[in-house]
Write a protein that holds these residues in place. Structure first.
Motif, PDB file in Angstrom:
ATOM      1  N   CYS A  14      34.293  -5.454  19.411  1.00 29.91           N
ATOM      2  CA  CYS A  14      34.718  -6.388  18.380  1.00 29.91           C
ATOM      3  C   CYS A  14      36.211  -6.665  18.509  1.00 29.91           C
ATOM      4  O   CYS A  14      37.025  -5.742  18.566  1.00 29.91           O
ATOM      5  CB  CYS A  14      34.397  -5.817  16.999  1.00 29.91           C
ATOM      6  SG  CYS A  14      34.896  -6.903  15.663  1.00 29.91           S
ATOM      7  N   ARG A  16      37.911  -7.957  16.352  1.00 29.54           N
ATOM      8  CA  ARG A  16      38.508  -7.903  15.015  1.00 29.54           C
ATOM      9  C   ARG A  16      38.853  -6.482  14.606  1.00 29.54           C
ATOM     10  O   ARG A  16      39.969  -6.189  14.192  1.00 29.54           O
ATOM     11  CB  ARG A  16      37.530  -8.500  14.006  1.00 29.54           C
ATOM     12  CG  ARG A  16      37.132  -9.923  14.328  1.00 29.54           C
ATOM     13  CD  ARG A  16      38.308 -10.869  14.123  1.00 29.54           C
ATOM     14  NE  ARG A  16      38.101 -12.117  14.849  1.00 29.54           N
ATOM     15  CZ  ARG A  16      38.778 -13.222  14.614  1.00 29.54           C
ATOM     16  NH1 ARG A  16      39.667 -13.255  13.662  1.00 29.54           N
ATOM     17  NH2 ARG A  16      38.574 -14.287  15.325  1.00 29.54           N
ATOM     18  N   CYS A  17      37.862  -5.601  14.708  1.00 29.71           N
ATOM     19  CA  CYS A  17      38.107  -4.235  14.246  1.00 29.71           C
ATOM     20  C   CYS A  17      38.138  -3.244  15.387  1.00 29.71           C
ATOM     21  O   CYS A  17      38.442  -2.079  15.207  1.00 29.71           O
ATOM     22  CB  CYS A  17      37.039  -3.833  13.232  1.00 29.71           C
ATOM     23  SG  CYS A  17      35.384  -3.673  13.939  1.00 29.71           S
ATOM     24  N   HIS A  19      35.656  -2.191  17.114  1.00 28.43           N
ATOM     25  CA  HIS A  19      34.442  -1.395  17.185  1.00 28.43           C
ATOM     26  C   HIS A  19      33.678  -1.710  18.462  1.00 28.43           C
ATOM     27  O   HIS A  19      33.565  -2.856  18.860  1.00 28.43           O
ATOM     28  CB  HIS A  19      33.569  -1.694  15.957  1.00 28.43           C
ATOM     29  CG  HIS A  19      32.277  -0.936  15.973  1.00 28.43           C
ATOM     30  ND1 HIS A  19      32.214   0.434  15.968  1.00 28.43           N
ATOM     31  CD2 HIS A  19      30.985  -1.376  15.996  1.00 28.43           C
ATOM     32  CE1 HIS A  19      30.950   0.811  15.990  1.00 28.43           C
ATOM     33  NE2 HIS A  19      30.178  -0.253  16.010  1.00 28.43           N
ATOM     34  N   CYS A  32      29.509  -8.420  14.073  1.00 24.16           N
ATOM     35  CA  CYS A  32      29.845  -7.039  14.365  1.00 24.16           C
ATOM     36  C   CYS A  32      29.100  -6.129  13.391  1.00 24.16           C
ATOM     37  O   CYS A  32      29.117  -6.370  12.186  1.00 24.16           O
ATOM     38  CB  CYS A  32      31.353  -6.855  14.215  1.00 24.16           C
ATOM     39  SG  CYS A  32      31.890  -5.138  14.297  1.00 24.16           S
ATOM     40  N   CYS A  35      32.115  -4.517  10.941  1.00 23.41           N
ATOM     41  CA  CYS A  35      32.878  -5.324   9.983  1.00 23.41           C
ATOM     42  C   CYS A  35      32.158  -6.621   9.637  1.00 23.41           C
ATOM     43  O   CYS A  35      32.636  -7.409   8.841  1.00 23.41           O
ATOM     44  CB  CYS A  35      34.272  -5.619  10.530  1.00 23.41           C
ATOM     45  SG  CYS A  35      34.282  -6.697  11.980  1.00 23.41           S
TER      46      CYS A  35
END
Ligand SMILES: [Zn+2]
Length: 54
Positions: A14, A16-17, A19, A32, A35
């Motif tokens: 991910c 974004r986070c 992960h 995801c 998140c």
């Protein structure tokens, strides 16, 4: 000591986070699992280069 693991399998990460997870075969997740971001595979654009492509 820090754990240094190299993931060589086909995994998703991910943007974004951060992960990371292993996707199921034949099905790419839209969001995801952590998140729930639908833009997990779309890194944020730094510059506007919309005219780069034809
Ligand atoms: Zn995420």
């Amino acid at each position: 000591m820090a754990t240094n693991v190299t993931i060589e399998v086909r995994g998703n990460r991910c943007e974004r986070c951060g992960h990371e997870w292993i996707p199921r075969e034949g099905a790419e997740p839209r969001v995801c699992p952590k998140c729930k971001s639908p833009y997990w595979n779309k890194p944020r654009q730094k510059k506007r280069e919309r005219m780069d492509q034809k």
